[in-house]
Design an enzyme around this catalytic site. Structure first.
Site, PDB file in Angstrom:
ATOM      1  N   GLU A 148       0.853  -1.195   0.000  1.00  0.00           N
ATOM      2  CA  GLU A 148       0.000   0.000   0.000  1.00  0.00           C
ATOM      3  C   GLU A 148       0.884   1.237   0.000  1.00  0.00           C
ATOM      4  O   GLU A 148       1.873   1.307   0.740  1.00  0.00           O
ATOM      5  CB  GLU A 148      -0.896   0.002   1.237  1.00  0.00           C
ATOM      6  N   GLU A 169      -2.778  11.641   2.915  1.00  0.00           N
ATOM      7  CA  GLU A 169      -3.673  11.348   4.032  1.00  0.00           C
ATOM      8  C   GLU A 169      -3.620  12.544   4.972  1.00  0.00           C
ATOM      9  O   GLU A 169      -2.538  13.020   5.326  1.00  0.00           O
ATOM     10  CB  GLU A 169      -3.254  10.100   4.798  1.00  0.00           C
TER      11      GLU A 169
END
Length: 360
Positions: A248, A253
């Site tokens: 990932e 974010e």
């Protein structure tokens, strides 16, 4: 997204392996005379022409194309290790196109073989410029629902994603719409299918994936405690190599409980959940101004940028999952392990995206 569950070395190492292949295909690596009827190769020469090379453009025209002319006395075939790829030719001519953007120096290893498997080898190098080209993009310039040829969706309750999120992901226009040139993913406080919030999670799985290059999003972030917008990537093999084995890459974010801070992280086996492979950077006015969040990915590294300012470099290697195709994800979560406590006065918030682009 942190701790995702339930869904979906380097060149030197490869060079060593391929050199072993060179040798294993030969009955001998001794270049001595194999007999008067089949003498060993000798006088190996390598000429490398960079297409478009001029005094003004010494590393080529940006196409990345090179032409090789190889010759050796008594040779009947050649093996060429170029850009970590093994090519086998018989006529001594090879055209190859490099795809990694930028100007780089590449090593070229050539072996010339006679009919008995005897060979000689030589190494050359070349500087090549490859212009950046868009491989895939969505400019979000057509009003209405997102383009279904480019995007699919994950739908359902937030607790299905392994992060204790509070939203229910839908495909409703209330939660996802394109208008006035931008994509808008909207989180809403409402009772829906047993959840207290709704939002959207869209992804390119099964429609587009890529290996190496630059992925970027130009976005304006939502406001409010508990909001958790993200732009990230997962390995295409997630159905057969469940997270974190698939890998990932979190490019963007941010959490409303700690505004104006971007987190970029990588998750892999033994380094998932609260991964040590993470860095943050301050992004002033991230909720009122658009900023560009990007990752440049190669076999050697993954570099993270905000507005083209480099703030984190991860050393990639052949032992990581980050050497296969990945797909893209855009979503806006609510609460959860990373999003934290939702402001009791929260009503709605919008994650606004100007474009998503992937370059070579």
């Amino acid at each position: 997204m942190k701790k995702f569950k339930n869904i979906m070395d380097k060149a030197g190492f490869l060079t060593t392996i391929l050199l072993l292949i060179f040798q294993s295909c030969s009955s001998s690596n001794d270049s001595s005379d194999g007999g008067s009827d089949n003498p060993a190769p000798s006088n190996l020469t390598i000429q490398v022409e960079v297409v478009g090379k001029t005094a003004a453009n010494p590393d080529g025209d940006g196409s990345g194309k090179v032409n090789l002319k190889i010759n050796a006395a008594n040779a009947v075939s050649y093996k060429v290790l170029i850009d970590n790829q093994l090519k086998e030719i018989t006529n001594g001519e090879l055209t190859y196109t490099f795809t990694g953007s930028g100007t780089k120096t590449y090593s070229i290893i050539v072996s010339a073989y006679n009919g008995s498997g005897q060979f000689i080898s030589s190494t050359s190098s070349v500087n090549v410029y490859v212009a950046r080209k868009i491989l895939w993009a969505d400019e979000f310039d057509v009003d209405g629902a997102p383009n279904t040829s480019k995007w699919g969706y994950n739908t359902g309750t937030g607790d299905g994603w392994g992060n204790n999120e509070l939203e229910y992901y839908t495909t409703r226009p209330e939660n996802v719409i394109i208008s006035n040139g931008t994509l808008k993913i909207k989180a809403i406080k409402e009772e829906y299918m047993g959840s207290h919030y709704t939002s959207t999670r869209m992804l390119t799985k099964g429609k587009f994936s890529f290996k190496y290059g630059r992925a970027e999003v130009r976005a304006k972030l939502p406001v409010g405690g508990g909001t958790w917008p993200a732009f990230w990537m997962l390995g295409d093999n997630i159905d057969t190599a469940p997270w974190p084995a698939c890998g990932e890459v979190d490019i963007l974010e941010s959490v409303g409980n700690n505004p104006n801070v971007n987190h970029s992280s990588l998750h892999s086996p033994g380094r998932s959940g609260n991964t040590p492979d993470t860095k943050t950077t301050t992004v002033p006015n991230s909720a009122t101004e658009f900023h560009i969040y990007a990752a440049e990915w190669s076999a050697e590294s993954i570099k993270f940028y905000v507005d083209d300012n480099l703030f984190y470099t991860y050393a990639n290697s052949a032992s990581t999952p980050f050497n296969a195709n990945f797909f893209l994800i855009l979503n806006l979560a609510m609460g959860g392990n990373f999003g934290g406590t939702v402001d009791p006065n929260f009503t709605n918030a919008t994650f606004e995206v100007d474009y998503v682009r992937v370059y070579n």
